[in-house]
Design a protein around this motif. Structure first.
Motif, PDB file in Angstrom:
ATOM      1  N   PHE A 135       0.855  -1.181   0.000  1.00 55.28           N
ATOM      2  CA  PHE A 135       0.000   0.000   0.000  1.00 55.28           C
ATOM      3  C   PHE A 135       0.897   1.239   0.000  1.00 55.28           C
ATOM      4  O   PHE A 135       2.029   1.214   0.486  1.00 55.28           O
ATOM      5  CB  PHE A 135      -0.891   0.029   1.247  1.00 55.28           C
ATOM      6  CG  PHE A 135      -1.957  -1.047   1.254  1.00 55.28           C
ATOM      7  CD1 PHE A 135      -3.239  -0.760   0.804  1.00 55.28           C
ATOM      8  CD2 PHE A 135      -1.659  -2.336   1.712  1.00 55.28           C
ATOM      9  CE1 PHE A 135      -4.220  -1.748   0.824  1.00 55.28           C
ATOM     10  CE2 PHE A 135      -2.643  -3.306   1.728  1.00 55.28           C
ATOM     11  CZ  PHE A 135      -3.927  -3.023   1.289  1.00 55.28           C
ATOM     12  N   ALA A 136       0.357   2.296  -0.487  1.00 52.77           N
ATOM     13  CA  ALA A 136       1.077   3.573  -0.458  1.00 52.77           C
ATOM     14  C   ALA A 136       0.944   4.188   0.932  1.00 52.77           C
ATOM     15  O   ALA A 136      -0.105   4.090   1.574  1.00 52.77           O
ATOM     16  CB  ALA A 136       0.542   4.515  -1.524  1.00 52.77           C
ATOM     17  N   LEU A 137       2.013   4.821   1.381  1.00 49.94           N
ATOM     18  CA  LEU A 137       2.002   5.518   2.659  1.00 49.94           C
ATOM     19  C   LEU A 137       2.017   7.019   2.368  1.00 49.94           C
ATOM     20  O   LEU A 137       3.010   7.556   1.855  1.00 49.94           O
ATOM     21  CB  LEU A 137       3.217   5.127   3.502  1.00 49.94           C
ATOM     22  CG  LEU A 137       3.330   5.823   4.856  1.00 49.94           C
ATOM     23  CD1 LEU A 137       2.141   5.448   5.744  1.00 49.94           C
ATOM     24  CD2 LEU A 137       4.645   5.471   5.549  1.00 49.94           C
ATOM     25  N   PHE A 138       0.885   7.665   2.675  1.00 46.12           N
ATOM     26  CA  PHE A 138       0.762   9.088   2.410  1.00 46.12           C
ATOM     27  C   PHE A 138       1.348   9.879   3.572  1.00 46.12           C
ATOM     28  O   PHE A 138       1.433   9.416   4.708  1.00 46.12           O
ATOM     29  CB  PHE A 138      -0.704   9.453   2.190  1.00 46.12           C
ATOM     30  CG  PHE A 138      -1.315   8.775   0.972  1.00 46.12           C
ATOM     31  CD1 PHE A 138      -1.200   9.375  -0.287  1.00 46.12           C
ATOM     32  CD2 PHE A 138      -1.974   7.559   1.092  1.00 46.12           C
ATOM     33  CE1 PHE A 138      -1.758   8.754  -1.410  1.00 46.12           C
ATOM     34  CE2 PHE A 138      -2.532   6.949  -0.033  1.00 46.12           C
ATOM     35  CZ  PHE A 138      -2.424   7.538  -1.279  1.00 46.12           C
ATOM     36  N   ASP A 139       1.727  11.131   3.247  1.00 50.50           N
ATOM     37  CA  ASP A 139       2.318  11.978   4.277  1.00 50.50           C
ATOM     38  C   ASP A 139       1.295  12.407   5.312  1.00 50.50           C
ATOM     39  O   ASP A 139       1.619  12.587   6.487  1.00 50.50           O
ATOM     40  CB  ASP A 139       2.963  13.216   3.645  1.00 50.50           C
ATOM     41  CG  ASP A 139       4.217  12.851   2.858  1.00 50.50           C
ATOM     42  OD1 ASP A 139       4.817  11.790   3.189  1.00 50.50           O
ATOM     43  OD2 ASP A 139       4.599  13.599   1.948  1.00 50.50           O
ATOM     44  N   LYS A 140       0.027  12.583   4.846  1.00 47.32           N
ATOM     45  CA  LYS A 140      -1.006  12.998   5.784  1.00 47.32           C
ATOM     46  C   LYS A 140      -2.349  12.478   5.301  1.00 47.32           C
ATOM     47  O   LYS A 140      -2.494  12.053   4.155  1.00 47.32           O
ATOM     48  CB  LYS A 140      -1.033  14.502   5.933  1.00 47.32           C
ATOM     49  CG  LYS A 140      -1.368  15.253   4.651  1.00 47.32           C
ATOM     50  CD  LYS A 140      -1.409  16.769   4.905  1.00 47.32           C
ATOM     51  CE  LYS A 140      -1.776  17.500   3.599  1.00 47.32           C
ATOM     52  NZ  LYS A 140      -1.877  18.966   3.794  1.00 47.32           N
ATOM     53  N   ALA A 141      -3.296  12.546   6.195  1.00 54.70           N
ATOM     54  CA  ALA A 141      -4.632  12.040   5.868  1.00 54.70           C
ATOM     55  C   ALA A 141      -5.474  13.148   5.255  1.00 54.70           C
ATOM     56  O   ALA A 141      -5.344  14.313   5.615  1.00 54.70           O
ATOM     57  CB  ALA A 141      -5.300  11.508   7.122  1.00 54.70           C
ATOM     58  N   GLU A 142      -6.351  12.738   4.362  1.00 51.76           N
ATOM     59  CA  GLU A 142      -7.325  13.675   3.817  1.00 51.76           C
ATOM     60  C   GLU A 142      -8.538  13.692   4.735  1.00 51.76           C
ATOM     61  O   GLU A 142      -8.811  12.715   5.446  1.00 51.76           O
ATOM     62  CB  GLU A 142      -7.719  13.264   2.398  1.00 51.76           C
ATOM     63  CG  GLU A 142      -6.555  13.300   1.417  1.00 51.76           C
ATOM     64  CD  GLU A 142      -6.992  12.948   0.002  1.00 51.76           C
ATOM     65  OE1 GLU A 142      -8.210  12.724  -0.196  1.00 51.76           O
ATOM     66  OE2 GLU A 142      -6.110  12.876  -0.881  1.00 51.76           O
TER      67      GLU A 142
END
Length: 766
Positions: A745-752
């Motif tokens: 899975f991709a690890l995003f810098d922050k949550a939307e």
């Protein structure tokens, strides 16, 4: 012429009948004279020291109660150099043949003494002269005895000779007792020719003659014998008569009842008292320590019973030793052989207790330990400097413990089983090579069955202290072992036979050392910081072993730990098992292994999953291993542009609930991405779907506007400091299928904001 007859004439006779009467008178007179001569007595002269009690024409000479003579005259002896008197005595003619040189005369008069009253009949009849016929040539001159002569050896009965060192209060006619019944008396006494001893003549009445045997012992029963000590006062006397007048008693020892009759030509020894008569065997002992010993008072003891006494003590010229002459009980005769041991007992006060307490009252004494009955007889011995080691003949179990050091143990230290004293330490000494100590132990007879081949002994001396953040534990076997030292033991397996007559066991350092078994392994570590003998080895928080020794490797490049695995050793000591050192971890929020700050570091072990064979040598890991593959759960991979503050162990959260953790990270194959490995716990694995979104929840975010102000966002204080990863799963069709193991899975810098609103209903596991 005339018819008258013629007369015849005869000459006249000179004999006349009148002469018959004188002749008859002459014959009668001659006969009377002969009778008077025949019945007349024999005059003798007897010289007395004094004429006191002798009366002319009254004092008679008596033999066996019959008068046989009378004093006719009494004059001073003018010829003798010593003043005396000569009594002329007319003896009966019948006694003439007995008037020989060895015939004895003496004056009998009443006498009162401690031995009794004699001559009582003279109070009525008056004094008389007694006579005792003897042999030799005939004579008419005699010298009277100053006192009555002793009983004749021809008197029916048993006549014996006793030899004594001194006479004491004995006298003529002193009684002789057997079981406090008078059976005889002392006839006489005199100094021997060498004037070193006294010889006494003793008469035993015929009815009691068979009581005296070859091994009969005689002792002086005069006066009173008093023996006093802490246990009481013992008074012994044969009879009231012996207290006043003196006396002799005799008896035959119980073990000599079959003794043959005595030979009257052989003298007996007269012992000083009853105790001396009982202990008639003389033994010489050379003593290096003779302080406090007193001849005549120091007893010889065997297991608290007096079996003899010290008679003489002679110090050698160099003053370094002394020769003691002991008199021992005849019952000990068979045990006075090679191997018999003597030593001096003194009062001693130590932490093990008080020994020789009785010596404080009656003084130091000599102890004896008999040798083997079948050994060669011996009468001269050399005493030991101290009590001998193990007495293998004492009832009970004797064993030997070997140890590297004695610690606080000493002779008398207790042997404990479940804190009950069942024996004592009897001795200790170095082995032949002087590399270890051999400790002699005696277990009492009633507790001997507590020891078998599986028994383990350990030193229970002093206090054992163990502590940690949970508290401090103090352990001591008993107050006695705390002060004086002690040994404890247990027997884990019943019915294991002992292999030797005197079993040998190892004395362990403590109970834990005694109880540990299992397998010994070697573990190599880079440094020994905080590691030492006793450092525990743990698995999931439980102690499964302990480090026994720490030393440098031969190449000095590492440290070798000798450890013993005591729990499930077959699962630990095999190929694939991993060890590492657990150190304290300090953080602002999270603090781990804090107890190691007090107790020190320890080793953690991760057992091998598969059995690939045994192994005894290991290399410790520098840090805890990655156990992802070993732990249950859903393993996933997250792809990120950078690692940030993510590190192994940081939490993976769902709706701010920890459901997993980061297990590791690495660069991607082309090094343009960072691959972060996470593990979701099995019960939460269903929360991850194909549409799930992961983001870095580390640190905090801030939104600032002129009219709406500032908004600060963070997942939790823990993720703020140490970092973390969060994820969310959408509703409906966007949810997707359950995630597969190793799915990326991709690890995003922050949550939307939309992700934070997702709240699907997903059934989690149990």
């Amino acid at each position: 012429m005339s018819d008258l007859p013629t007369a015849k004439t005869r000459p006249a006779s000179n004999w006349s009948a009148i002469w018959i009467l004188p002749l008859i008178a002459l014959v009668i007179g001659g006969w009377l004279g002969w009778q008077a001569y025949r019945e007349s007595g024999v005059d003798i002269e007897v010289r007395f020291q004094s004429g006191e009690g002798i009366v002319v024409n009254k004092t008679e000479v008596v033999y066996k109660g019959m008068p046989v003579g009378k004093v006719k005259n009494l004059v001073l002896d003018a010829k003798g150099s010593n003043t005396g008197v000569i009594a002329t005595i007319e003896m009966n003619k019948a006694a003439e043949s007995q008037l020989r040189t060895n015939t004895r005369f003496w004056l009998v008069k009443p006498s009162v003494s401690l031995a009794g009253i004699t001559g009582l009949e003279t109070l009525v009849s008056g004094n008389y002269i007694a006579v005792s016929p003897g042999d030799g040539e005939q004579t008419r001159r005699f010298k009277a005895l100053a006192e009555a002569p002793p009983l004749s050896d021809n008197e029916p009965g048993l006549h014996l000779t006793l030899k004594a060192d001194r006479l004491g209060s004995l006298n003529r006619d002193s009684p002789v007792f057997y079981k406090q019944i008078q059976v005889g008396r002392v006839k006489s006494y005199r100094l021997a020719e060498d004037q070193g001893i006294v010889e006494l003549k003793v008469f035993i009445a015929p009815a009691y003659a068979n009581l005296v045997r070859k091994h009969t012992r005689f002792w002086n029963a005069s006066g009173i014998s008093i023996d006093a000590n802490l246990s009481g006062v013992k008074v012994r006397s044969e009879s009231l008569a012996s207290i006043v007048a003196g006396g002799i008693a005799f008896a035959t020892p119980e073990h000599r009842k079959d003794s043959p009759p005595t030979d009257t030509n052989l003298p007996f020894r007269l012992y000083e008292d009853f105790d001396a008569a009982q202990a008639g065997i003389k033994v010489k002992v050379t003593l290096s320590d003779f302080e406090g010993l007193q001849a005549g008072r120091t007893p010889v003891m065997y297991k608290g019973i007096q079996v003899g006494s010290l008679k003489t003590l002679k110090v050698d010229p160099d003053l370094s030793s002394a020769t003691a002459e002991l008199t021992l009980d005849p019952l000990a005769e068979d045990y006075l052989v090679a191997g018999t041991q003597f030593w001096v007992v003194k009062p001693s006060i130590s932490l093990a207790g008080i020994t020789g307490l009785e010596a404080l009252v009656k003084g130091n004494y000599i102890a004896i330990r008999p040798g083997d009955k079948g050994a060669l007889p011996q009468r001269e011995f050399e005493a030991r400097a101290k009590a001998p080691p193990l007495d293998l003949k004492a009832p009970g179990l004797h064993l030997v413990l070997f140890s590297d050091s004695l610690g606080s143990l000493e002779v008398g230290s207790p042997i404990l089983y479940r804190q009950v004293k069942v024996g004592t330490v009897q001795s200790y000494q170095f082995s032949k090579t002087h590399k270890r100590l051999l400790i002699g132990v005696h277990i009492e007879k009633e507790y001997a069955n507590l020891v078998n081949g599986s028994t383990r002994f350990w030193n229970a001396s002093g206090i054992t202290l163990s502590g940690g953040l949970s508290g401090i534990q103090i352990k001591s076997e008993s107050l006695q072992s705390l002060m004086a030292g002690g040994i404890a033991f247990d027997t884990p397996t019943p019915d294991v036979p002992l292999k030797r007559r005197v079993p040998r066991f190892k004395l362990h350092l403590d109970q834990e050392a005694a109880n540990r078994s299992g397998v010994t392994v070697m573990i190599k570590v880079e440094r020994a910081d905080g590691l030492k003998a006793g450092t525990p080895i743990r698995f999931r928080g439980l102690d499964i072993g302990k480090v026994e020794d720490v030393r440098l490797s031969d190449d000095l490049e590492s440290v070798m730990l000798k450890a013993r695995i005591t729990e499930v050793p077959d699962r630990i000591a095999r190929v694939g098992t991993q060890f590492w050192v657990v150190k304290p971890a300090l953080g602002i929020v999270k603090t781990a292994n804090l107890e190691t700050l007090v107790t020190g570091q320890y080793l953690e072990v991760l057992p091998a999953v598969k059995n690939q064979g045994p192994q005894r040598n290991f290399v410790a890991l520098a840090e805890a291993p990655d156990r992802t593959e070993r732990e249950a759960g859903l393993a996933l991979v997250l792809s990120a542009a950078r690692r940030g503050s993510i590190k192994p162990g940081v939490p993976v959260t769902y709706r701010e609930i920890t459901v997993g953790k980061v297990t590791g990270y690495e660069l991607g194959q082309t090094a343009d991405r960072v691959l972060i490995h996470i593990l979701i716990e099995p019960r939460y694995a269903s929360l991850v779907r194909g549409g799930s979104r992961f983001w870095n929840s580390s640190g905090f975010g801030m939104d600032f506007g002129l009219f709406k102000g500032a908004t600060v966002r963070t997942e939790s204080l823990e993720t703020l400091i140490e970092g973390g990863i969060a994820f969310a799963t959408p509703d409906g069709e966007k949810m997707g299928n359950p995630a597969l193991p190793k799915q990326t899975f991709a690890l995003f810098d922050k949550a939307e904001d939309e992700w934070l609103q997702w709240a699907p209903k997903i059934q989690i596991g149990k």
